[in-house]
Structures are given as structure tokens and as C-alpha cells.
Motif scaffolding. Structure first.
Motif, PDB file in Angstrom:
ATOM      1  N   VAL B 349       0.849  -1.204   0.000  1.00  0.00           N
ATOM      2  CA  VAL B 349       0.000   0.000   0.000  1.00  0.00           C
ATOM      3  C   VAL B 349       0.878   1.245   0.000  1.00  0.00           C
ATOM      4  CG1 VAL B 349      -2.065  -0.994   1.047  1.00  0.00           C
ATOM      5  CG2 VAL B 349      -0.196  -0.219   2.519  1.00  0.00           C
ATOM      6  N   GLU B 350       0.266   2.363  -0.380  1.00  0.00           N
ATOM      7  CA  GLU B 350       1.014   3.614  -0.518  1.00  0.00           C
ATOM      8  C   GLU B 350       1.226   4.329   0.814  1.00  0.00           C
ATOM      9  OE1 GLU B 350       2.320   5.315  -3.342  1.00  0.00           O
ATOM     10  OE2 GLU B 350       2.191   3.221  -4.007  1.00  0.00           O
ATOM     11  N   ASP B 351       0.263   4.154   1.729  1.00  0.00           N
ATOM     12  CA  ASP B 351       0.336   4.884   3.003  1.00  0.00           C
ATOM     13  C   ASP B 351      -0.373   4.084   4.090  1.00  0.00           C
ATOM     14  OD1 ASP B 351      -2.412   5.233   2.657  1.00  0.00           O
ATOM     15  OD2 ASP B 351      -2.131   7.116   1.589  1.00  0.00           O
ATOM     16  N   ASN B 352      -0.567   4.703   5.256  1.00  0.00           N
ATOM     17  CA  ASN B 352      -1.155   3.978   6.384  1.00  0.00           C
ATOM     18  C   ASN B 352      -2.688   3.965   6.354  1.00  0.00           C
ATOM     19  OD1 ASN B 352      -1.909   6.524   7.162  1.00  0.00           O
ATOM     20  ND2 ASN B 352      -0.373   6.713   8.793  1.00  0.00           N
ATOM     21  N   GLY B 353      -3.286   4.535   5.325  1.00  0.00           N
ATOM     22  CA  GLY B 353      -4.745   4.541   5.214  1.00  0.00           C
ATOM     23  C   GLY B 353      -5.419   5.297   6.356  1.00  0.00           C
ATOM     24  N   ARG B 391       1.936  -1.080   7.775  1.00  0.00           N
ATOM     25  CA  ARG B 391       2.599   0.200   7.565  1.00  0.00           C
ATOM     26  C   ARG B 391       2.602   1.017   8.861  1.00  0.00           C
ATOM     27  NH1 ARG B 391       4.150   1.776   2.089  1.00  0.00           N
ATOM     28  NH2 ARG B 391       5.118   3.783   2.465  1.00  0.00           N
ATOM     29  N   ALA B 392       1.480   0.998   9.563  1.00  0.00           N
ATOM     30  CA  ALA B 392       1.385   1.730  10.831  1.00  0.00           C
ATOM     31  C   ALA B 392       2.372   1.162  11.856  1.00  0.00           C
ATOM     32  CB  ALA B 392      -0.045   1.669  11.366  1.00  0.00           C
ATOM     33  N   VAL B 393       2.602  -0.148  11.793  1.00  0.00           N
ATOM     34  CA  VAL B 393       3.569  -0.796  12.694  1.00  0.00           C
ATOM     35  C   VAL B 393       4.968  -0.225  12.449  1.00  0.00           C
ATOM     36  CG1 VAL B 393       4.837  -2.960  12.991  1.00  0.00           C
ATOM     37  CG2 VAL B 393       2.353  -2.941  13.160  1.00  0.00           C
ATOM     38  N   LEU B 394       5.371  -0.149  11.189  1.00  0.00           N
ATOM     39  CA  LEU B 394       6.701   0.380  10.878  1.00  0.00           C
ATOM     40  C   LEU B 394       6.774   1.871  11.209  1.00  0.00           C
ATOM     41  CD1 LEU B 394       7.533  -1.483   7.551  1.00  0.00           C
ATOM     42  CD2 LEU B 394       8.149  -2.080   9.893  1.00  0.00           C
TER      43      LEU B 394
END
Lengths: 254, 514
Positions: B349-353, B391-394
Motif C-alpha cells: 500500500v502507498e500509506d497507512n490509510g 505500515r502503521a507498525v513500521l
């Protein structure tokens, strides 16, 4: 449309039958469920058994799905796993060779760079992770084409662009380069993609001896080559690294 | 096998330096050559003794046996003998506390490991009406269960007859550096009882302004000073090893593990910082020759001291949950099969949504220090997938790095030029890029990942003249990769605000009993 092959269809039917039932099935149960002669069913099962797709339970003599089927479903090696395993070895290759190191995998019609270690001097360098390289002219690409049949067909069917006057574009010549690569276990690119640059690469295998990627170095042609030949010291260092990463992935000695 | 390890042949001949890393889960020894390249490694794990929840102990006798084995093991693998090795260096798990009998070398109790929380209540009592910053001005540390001083006090209070024997001078205290050096140099037969400034700075007993044990604090915590080792620099010959295999080898460095990594990353200039990304993360920044007080929840600690040179100080911030959050996604949530796959999932995905994950599993650490906080995933909508969560994890690790860097810059007035990184998570390309984006500074990975052992080797090599000085070490430092910021300032600040909002929502979840 091409004709379908009956025995493969029947083999698939055997697998489907074994996958659907809760119990193991005997030869006659399989034969009657599929409406086949016992001899035909036996031949199918023997073949599937040889490939590891079907296993026989020794005490009962009945058949069940084999472990190889599970492995087929999970065979995809995560490229980030590959990078993580290769990290220590590629750092050491950069230090011992004095050149930049690239790790590549097949992606679409080219080589995707999944890991890049800078040349150990103080020059300004840009991380090239995520960049694509051509299959037919780079050392990484030739290694992948030589060992991975999917890469081979991409390289054979795709356009082989002319980057420098040394780029090999003819099919016959390209295939003989791949033969040489397989015979000696490594590939080179001496100014075939970029003027002034030469590369050496070797294949990385997983535990089932499947080619999962290639690792190589790239540097100025006058450092990487000695006259027309590639420096044997660098070729050896690249091959050692490829073997070390393969060993880390569980490949047996080779 | 046709090809055995080719390491030894790929390196120059000797001489070499051997570095011991006495760590929390294992002891290791690495033999380095003059270029700082690894020639051989040996490693052995030791038992984690968990007598009750929150208690963690090590058997110090087992550790000493393992240390001897890995040193001889690594030398054997490198194909060298003590004649080829110029010096032994030591780095160690910090704060882990041991008391032993001077006459026999027998530990009086298992070592109390830094993670052990049995001194929580004691620390609260010691804070009395002043609170946890009672000794901060002198020691740079808050009263927390990690540090050695209160652990010594617990042992004296809980092992029968120990206080009396300690006051009679029969007992020695040491962190793992002292224990290893004392044993290496002869143990009961003339072993030297020393520690280095970095380890001493984690006891809560050393005054950062005098670099000596603080009598008043020792009295307040209840520690007889006869127990304490002599405080020495991080890089000097403390003594010679004894025994057949190592006899005569100079023991020439000691550094706490995080300080050793700072040294191995050659952060010798004010404003240079390193961050080690493992299960948790430790960020240290060199603040020069003066200890900088922190008003933003960081620790003030000694970075290193080379021989008679002036000591170099550091600010330290740690993140409790980084790699362990990825493990949690793998083991508890089952969203990935291996730690490396988090990058694959996050890259899809491109971002964390819009999702933010604050892993305050056991409260918030630097710069907040809120034990009443618990983890939160905020900003969820129907649109959010597990890839956005990955992504949010990273991003959680990257934002927490940003918070610590901000606190360091506020405390020290020094701007971070670049962040030198090491540890397992540096294999994660997306994470490294994200950190560079969020911190708005280049992130640089060196070619030798083993910076902790390398730091101990460097300090030992300097002490015996193997390397001429820090300039030569700096020249050994090679950049393996560099990530530069690619995020525009507006996006960065908008997303940082969202992160801070999410952090805010973690606080006050636990209603404290106090």
C-alpha cells in the motif's frame, strides 16, 4: 485451442478426490470413484507418488496427499527475507571486493534490485533498491535467465535492446552465453549495459535448489577486469557469497 | 565439504583484537582484523532464570564458563593463538548486578538482570517526597528498577548475613564487565576489581561531575563503599589475563553495550548519534565533554572515556517496543509468517490509510514516561486493511525515533546531522526510508553490523596502540547504505500531528492504584 491431456486430467481428479475426503482412500476406492480400471488408477497414483504429491500410509496401504503439495503452495520466498539473510554476506563481499554489491530477483520482464551495498569508499552514492535492470545484458539478468526457466522465456521472448556496442542481442549468441553461464556457474557483463562498468554475478538457490535470485558486484571495468578477463579473485568472492547465502537459505552443499 | 569458511584467508594476517560481548541472552566473542572486519565469531546462550513474574536472574558462574569457551572458540575458528591477539576488549549487558565472595569468587546470589523489576517499590521508597528525580542531577538517571544501586541494596537486604560481610570487606560488587575482568585477571588470585565509566554511570552511584562514587548517594541508598570497584576509563590496560590459553593477554577495554555501539559507529563528534534497532531501540547522541541535563525524559550517561582524555557524555533515549511489535504481528496476530514479511505487506500500500498504532504495551517510555498508558490503534475506518496496519507498525518505530530525536535536540541544542543505524531491523528498507522521512535527516547504515563488539575491539585496540587514534577508526567506518528524506515538510508535520493525537489517546488507560 490445443488438445488437453487425458492422463493429466485424471491425475488432477485423483488429487481432488484425495483432497476432498476425510479418510485415506484405497486403490479400489479411487478407481471406482473415478470410473477407472484399477491398473490405470495404479499407474496414475504411482506417478503422483514419485513426484511426492501422493503418499501411501504404510500400515493400511491407503493413499493421502503428499507433503510436496504443501511446499508447492508455500514455495514463494519473500524478497525481504532474502535480503535479511544476505545482509551480512553482502556487506562482507563489498568490503573484500571494494565494489558495490547488488542482489536481484526476477520481476516482470527484468531484474528487480532488492538489496544494494555501497562501494566502500567515501564517494556519494545513491541507494538503488527498487531499480530494474535488463535480463539479457546484465550479469544478474544472465544468471537468472540461465537458471530460472521463467526468466529465460522472458529474456527470449522480450525485446533485447542494444545498450552499447558490446550488447548481445542475437538469440543464438544469447543462448550460448547462458550455456557458458550454466557451465561455469557465474555470468559477467563487461560494458554490455553501461559503458565503463563491468559486473560479475552468481546464482542463489533455496533448500529445494530452486534459483531464487542472483548476487553480484559492479565496478569500473579497469578494476573488475584484468585485460579482457574478469579478475579471478572477484569471481571467487562473488561465488563464495552466493554459496553462503544459499547455505543460509537451507540449500545443501554444492 | 568442498568449501569451508573462507573468512580467514580473505583477511590479512594478524595481529587481531578479540572482543567479548557478554549480553543478556548470550555471550559472544568476535575476532577483528586491523580493518575492523570480522575474522571469526563464537557464541553461547545462557539460561534465563525467572523465579517469579517480573524477576529475571542469570547464573554468573555459567556466564563466566561461557565467556571462556567463546573466547577460545572464536580464536580457534579464526585459526589464531594468543600470540596473534594483541588485546581483549569487553562490552556487556548494562546494569545487571552481581555480588560475590572476594576470597573464593563464588557469587552470593544469582545476578539480578537489568529487566528485573523487583526493586520497583524500593525505588519508589527511595524517591520519598522528592520523587524519581531525587538523584538525577548527580547521576543523570531517574530512580527506576533498571539501575544497579537499588539492586545491590535489595541483595544486601535479602541475602542473610550479607550486609555484615559486605561491611567487613569480604564481598565485591560488579556489573558484568567487572565480573569478567576480575575472573580473567586471576579471580581470587589477584584479579583486578575495576569497572569503566560507562558501566559505573548506570549504577546510580557515580557522580557525573566528579566521575567518582558519590558518598552521599551510597549512604542514602545504603551501599557500603567497600563493595565498589575502582572506576577506570573505557580504554586502558586493566591487567593481564591468566591461564593457559589466554595468559598474558592485556584486558584493555570495557563499555556498556549501547555505549560500545556508539563507539563502534565512530560517533566521536558532538551531535553524532546512533540508533540500534532490535526488539527495543536505543538511541544515543554524543553531547561532548559536558553532561547535559535532560528536561525531556532522556537519560544522561557517559558515552566513553579514552585513557586520560576527558570523558565524553551522551543523551540516551530508548523505545521499549520496536522489533517486538513486528514479532507481535507475527506471533499474536498471525498477519505475517516471518518478520521480514512485514515489509512486503506494508509495501503493498502507498500509506497507512489513516491508521496509527501506538504500541504502549507496558506504558509510554521516553519522552513521556507514562506507566498508565496502554497500546492503541487509532484512525480505523472500513477502508483500512492489514497492509495499512503493517505500515502503521513500521511508522510507529519511525515516529518514536522522531520523538526521541526532538527531545535530544531540545535538551542539547545540537542539531542531528545524520542518524547512524545498526541492529536487525536495518534490513528493512521501507522502515529505514520512513525513519529518514520522519526525522528529516539522512539515515546511514555502516558495513559492519556488529557495532557493539566492534566498539569494544576499537577501545581495546586504541589502548595497546593497534590503532593510532579515533581518526584511523573513523577511516575504517564504511557506509553500506544511506537513505535520504523524500517527504515534503507539510505532509510530515500533518502526519506527526496525527501520531501525537494517537499517543494522547493511550494515556490514562490504567487507573493507578497509588
Amino acid at each position: 485451442m490445443a488438445r488437453t491431456i487425458q492422463s493429466l486430467e485424471r491425475g488432477a481428479a485423483v488429487l481432488r478426490l484425495l483432497a476432498g475426503g476425510e479418510r485415506r482412500l484405497g486403490l479400489s476406492e479411487i478407481a471406482s470413484a473415478l470410473g477407472l480400471a484399477k491398473g490405470t488408477a495404479h499407474g496414475l497414483i504411482r506417478t503422483l507418488q514419485n513426484e511426492g504429491f501422493v503418499e501411501q500410509d504404510p500400515p493400511t496401504g491407503k493413499y493421502q496427499l503428499g507433503a510436496e503439495l504443501l511446499r508447492l503452495g508455500n514455495s514463494y520466498l519473500d524478497v525481504h527475507e532474502l535480503r535479511s539473510r544476505a545482509l551480512v554476506w553482502t556487506d562482507d563481499l563489498a568490503r573484500s571486493s571494494g565494489e558495490s554489491v547488488y542482489l536481484g530477483v526476477l520481476h516482470l520482464q527484468g531484474v528487480l534490485v532488492v538489496h544494494h551495498v555501497f562501494r566502500p569508499d567515501d564517494s556519494r552514492q545513491v541507494l538503488e533498491v527498487g531499480a530494474m535492470q535488463p535480463l539479457h545484458s546484465t550479469a544478474l539478468g544472465k544468471v537468472l535467465s540461465a537458471y530460472d526457466p521463467v526468466a529465460l522465456s522472458e529474456a527470449v521472448d522480450g525485446e533485447r535492446a542494444d545498450f552499447t556496442e558490446r550488447t548481445i542481442t542475437g538469440l543464438e549468441e544469447f543462448e550460448s552465453v547462458l550455456d557458458l553461464t550454466r557451465a561455469r556457474g557465474w555470468a559477467a557483463d563487461v560494458e554490455e549495459t553501461w559503458d565503463g562498468l563491468a559486473s560479475v554475478a552468481a546464482p542463489i538457490f533455496d533448500r529445494r535448489r530452486m534459483p531464487v535470485g542472483a548476487v553480484g558486484i559492479t565496478g569500473a571495468v579497469e578494476r573488475v577486469c584484468e585485460g579482457e578477463e574478469l579478475q579471478p579473485r572477484l569471481v571467487a568472492a562473488v561465488r563464495d557469497t552466493a554459496r553462503a547465502v544459499s547455505r543460509d537459505l537451507g540449500a545443501l552443499r554444492f | 565439504m568442498s568449501d569451508t569458511q573462507t573468512t580467514a584467508s580473505a583477511h590479512g594476517g594478524g595481529p587481531f583484537i578479540a572482543a567479548i560481548d557478554q549480553g543478556t541472552t548470550s555471550s559472544r566473542c568476535i575476532v577483528f582484523d586491523k580493518d575492523g572486519r570480522i575474522v571469526a565469531v563464537d557464541q553461547k546462550e545462557h539460561e534465563q532464570i525467572l523465579p517469579k513474574p517480573g524477576w529475571v536472574e542469570h547464573d554468573a558462574a555459567e556466564i563466566w564458563t561461557n565467556v571462556q569457551q567463546v573466547v577460545t572458540g572464536a580464536m580457534r575458528k579464526a585459526g589464531v593463538t594468543k600470540k596473534d591477539v594483541l588485546a581483549l576488549g569487553i562490552t556487556n549487558q548494562r546494569e545487571t548486578t552481581l555480588l560475590w565472595e572476594k576470597a573464593t569468587g563464588k557469587p552470593v546470589h544469582n545476578a539480578l538482570v537489568w529487566q528485573d523489576t523487583r526493586t520497583d517499590t524500593l525505588c519508589r521508597e527511595l524517591g520519598r517526597n522528592v520523587g524519581q528525580d531525587r538523584f538525577r542531577r548527580e547521576t543523570g538517571l531517574p530512580l527506576a528498577s533498571y539501575f544497579a544501586g537499588p539492586k545491590i541494596r535489595w541483595l544486601l537486604d535479602n541475602v542473610e548475613g550479607l550486609r555484615e560481610r559486605a561491611e567487613n570487606g569480604e564481598i565485591l560488587f560488579g556489573t558484568m564487565d567487572s565480573w569478567v575482568i576480575w575472573n580473567l585477571t586471576g579471580g581470587p588470585n589477584g584479579g583486578v576489581h575495576v569497572t569503566d565509566v560507562t558501566n559505573a554511570s548506570r549504577t546510580m552511584l557515580m557522580n557525573l561531575h566528579t566521575m567518582a562514587w558519590d558518598e552521599k548517594i551510597c549512604a542514602s541508598i545504603g551501599i557500603p563503599m567497600q563493595l565498589l570497584p575502582e572506576i577506570r576509563s573505557s580504554s586502558e590496560v586493566y591487567g593481564e589475563a591468566t591461564g593457559d590459553e589466554l595468559g598474558g593477554l592485556p584486558v584493555a577495554s570495557a563499555l556498556g553495550d549501547q555505549q560500545a555501539a556508539l563507539f563502534g559507529q565512530t560517533c566521536f563528534e558532538q551531535g553524532e548519534a546512533k540508533s540500534t534497532y532490535g526488539t527495543g531501540t536505543f538511541l544515543l547522541m554524543n553531547t561532548g565533554h559536558e553532561p547535559v541535563n535532560s528536561y525531556n525524559g532522556l537519560l544522561t550517561t557517559v558515552g566513553y572515556r579514552i585513557g586520560n582524555e576527558k570523558p565524553v557524555f551522551a543523551l540516551e533515549g530508548s523505545i521499549a517496543v520496536t522489533g517486538s511489535l513486528v514479532q507481535w504481528m507475527r506471533d499474536q496476530m498471525g498477519m505475517i509468517n516471518s518478520a521480514a514479511e512485514i515489509e512486503t505487506l506494508a509495501s503493498s500500500v502507498e500509506d497507512n490509510g489513516g491508521a496509527y498504532f501506538v504500541p504502549a504495551f507496558s506504558g509510554l517510555f521516553a519522552p513521556y514516561w507514562r506507566s498508565d498508558a496502554r497500546g492503541v490503534i487509532a484512525g480505523l475506518t472500513r477502508y483500512v486493511t492489514k497492509a495499512h496496519l503493517a505500515r502503521a507498525v513500521l511508522e510507529a518505530t519511525a515516529w518514536q525515533t522522531r520523538e526521541i530525536v526532538d527531545a535530544m535536540q531540545k535538551d542539547s541544542d545540537v542539531e542531528l546531522m545524520a542518524l547512524k543505524v545498526d541492529g536487525g531491523m536495518t534490513a528493512n528498507n521501507l522502515l529505514m526510508q520512513t525513519i529518514s522521512d520522519f526525522v528529516d535527516a539522512p539515515v546511514v547504515r555502516p558495513m559492519v553490523a556488529e557495532t557493539t563488539c566492534l566498539g569494544a575491539a576499537y577501545a581495546a585496540g586504541l589502548a595497546v596502540g593497534f590503532w593510532s587514534g579515533t581518526d584511523e577508526l573513523r577511516a575504517n567506518w564504511k557506509r553500506a547504505a544511506e537513505w535520504t528524506p523524500r517527504m515534503d515538510a507539510e505532509t510530515r508535520e500533518r502526519e506527526y500531528k496525527d501520531w501525537l493525537k494517537a499517543v494522547d489517546r493511550t494515556m490514562g488507560w490504567i487507573e493507578e492504584e497509588s
